[in-house]
Design a protein around this motif. Structure first.
Motif, short mmCIF file in Angstrom:
data_model
loop_
_atom_site.label_atom_id
_atom_site.label_comp_id
_atom_site.label_asym_id
_atom_site.label_seq_id
_atom_site.Cartn_x
_atom_site.Cartn_y
_atom_site.Cartn_z
N UNK A 215 35.83 33.24 26.15
CA UNK A 215 37.16 33.78 25.92
C UNK A 215 37.65 34.52 27.16
N UNK A 216 38.72 34.04 27.83
CA UNK A 216 39.11 34.60 29.12
C UNK A 216 39.52 36.07 29.07
N UNK A 217 40.11 36.51 27.96
CA UNK A 217 40.53 37.91 27.87
C UNK A 217 39.35 38.87 27.73
N UNK A 218 38.16 38.31 27.46
CA UNK A 218 36.97 39.14 27.30
C UNK A 218 35.91 38.83 28.35
N UNK A 219 36.24 38.01 29.33
CA UNK A 219 35.25 37.58 30.33
C UNK A 219 35.54 38.22 31.68
N UNK A 220 34.49 38.76 32.29
CA UNK A 220 34.57 39.38 33.60
C UNK A 220 33.59 38.67 34.52
N UNK A 221 33.97 38.46 35.78
CA UNK A 221 33.06 37.81 36.71
C UNK A 221 32.85 38.68 37.95
N UNK A 222 31.69 38.51 38.54
CA UNK A 222 31.35 39.22 39.77
C UNK A 222 30.61 38.28 40.70
N UNK A 223 31.11 38.12 41.91
CA UNK A 223 30.50 37.28 42.93
C UNK A 223 29.74 38.18 43.90
N UNK A 224 28.42 38.07 43.89
CA UNK A 224 27.62 38.92 44.77
C UNK A 224 27.46 38.33 46.16
N UNK A 225 28.00 37.13 46.38
CA UNK A 225 28.04 36.56 47.71
C UNK A 225 26.76 35.91 48.18
N UNK A 226 25.76 35.82 47.31
CA UNK A 226 24.46 35.28 47.71
C UNK A 226 24.20 33.96 46.98
N UNK A 227 22.95 33.63 46.77
CA UNK A 227 22.59 32.35 46.17
C UNK A 227 22.18 32.47 44.72
N UNK A 228 21.24 31.62 44.31
CA UNK A 228 20.80 31.54 42.91
C UNK A 228 19.74 32.61 42.66
N UNK A 229 20.19 33.86 42.62
CA UNK A 229 19.26 34.98 42.53
C UNK A 229 19.79 36.03 41.56
N UNK A 230 18.90 36.95 41.20
CA UNK A 230 19.30 38.18 40.51
C UNK A 230 19.52 39.22 41.61
N UNK A 231 20.75 39.71 41.81
CA UNK A 231 20.99 40.65 42.90
C UNK A 231 20.20 41.93 42.74
N UNK A 232 19.55 42.35 43.83
CA UNK A 232 18.69 43.53 43.80
C UNK A 232 19.03 44.54 44.89
N UNK A 233 19.89 44.17 45.84
CA UNK A 233 20.20 45.08 46.94
C UNK A 233 21.05 46.25 46.46
N UNK A 234 20.97 47.36 47.17
CA UNK A 234 21.61 48.60 46.73
C UNK A 234 23.12 48.47 46.60
N UNK A 235 23.77 47.73 47.51
CA UNK A 235 25.22 47.63 47.45
C UNK A 235 25.68 46.91 46.19
N UNK A 236 25.11 45.74 45.94
CA UNK A 236 25.50 44.99 44.74
C UNK A 236 25.14 45.72 43.46
#
Length: 288
Positions: A215-236
């Protein structure tokens, strides 16, 4: 809120706890949620050439692939240009399972195992899924909604975070399982969702296809700029913490309001579906 965390293929609860660790610690520090970790029931060996990539053994999948890899074709997605529409890309690679009825049995067993985990912990009301775990989690949300319509039972999952996900699957005919795609099925996930992926992900098309059926009104996206990973760096991790600090209290308030409305309907003798009026404005944030 308590999240059931589902790792990707060739993962484990222990390894996913390490992968998700920095983000989980940030969210716990903010007092937003707690976590419990699960894994697939099928122990597997990593693919040849990737023996050291997936972390400490034993490794697991939600899918029993001893008779062949139902989703082997997904690995070929990395060679598809990102300019192709996500739905067209997924259709190119979903012929796996045609004519072989064991695929439906494998998928049924995988979903039932996660439902069993959910039933054993009544405090769980959210899902975090990574890669294969996101596909399983998305499919569980769709099936839970279908079960609720048929039985009238209350839905458990109120919020989902998908990391490098893939669209939910459904049974088709007697021998196929296929992805639910927006231009065929429309919106199939109606709860609030948060989609985390990277523009450099070889499997970006599958993550976009999942976003499109939410549902678009309830969906949020975030692009961490990396690859197929779970982001772990402090900034993200810091940015994700800020975004979720905004989203999750609204989700909780929406859940409380929906529960109150449902109770009022019961007391007044009216019937109706439990639908939250909560809507999260979609946003896209990237890091440089």
């Amino acid at each position: 809120m308590k999240f059931l965390c589902l790792p990707g293929a060739y993962g484990s609860a222990k390894n996913f706890q390490v992968q998700l660790g920095p983000l989980a610690e940030e969210l716990e520090r903010r007092g937003l949620c707690t976590f419990t970790y699960s894994q697939g029931t099928h122990e597997v060996d990593p693919p040849q050439g990737w023996e050291d990539y997936f972390g400490a053994r034993p490794l697991y999948r939600f899918l029993d692939t001893r008779q062949g890899d139902t989703f082997e074709t997904l690995r070929r997605l990395r060679h598809v240009p990102h300019s192709m529409p996500a739905e067209d890309t997924m259709r190119m690679f979903q012929k796996a399972g045609e004519g072989e009825d064991w695929h439906q049995r494998v998928w049924r067993e995988a979903l039932d195992a996660v439902f069993k985990t959910l039933d054993e912990d009544p405090e769980i009301d959210g899902i975090i899924g990574y890669s294969e775990g996101a596909m399983v989690g998305a499919s569980l949300i769709v099936e839970e909604a279908e079960r609720a319509k048929k039985s009238g039972c209350q839905r458990r999952i109120k919020f989902a975070m998908f990391i490098s996900g893939a669209p939910p699957l459904k049974f088709e005919g007697k021998d196929r399982i296929v992805a639910q795609l927006f231009d065929e099925a429309g919106i199939v996930i109606d709860i609030p969702t948060f989609h985390i992926f990277g523009c450099d992900d070889a499997f970006l098309s599958s993550a976009v296809a999942l976003f499109n059926v939410c549902e678009p009104s309830k969906a949020t996206m975030y692009d961490h700029g990396l690859g197929h990973i779970v982001p772990r760096d402090a900034e993200n991790v810091g940015v994700l913490g800020e975004i979720l600090q905004e989203i999750m209290p609204k989700v909780e308030e929406g859940n409380r309001r929906a529960a109150s409305e449902q109770q009022q309907r019961k007391e007044s003798g009216l019937s109706g579906m439990d639908k939250s009026e909560f809507a999260t404005p979609a946003l896209l944030r990237t890091t440089s």
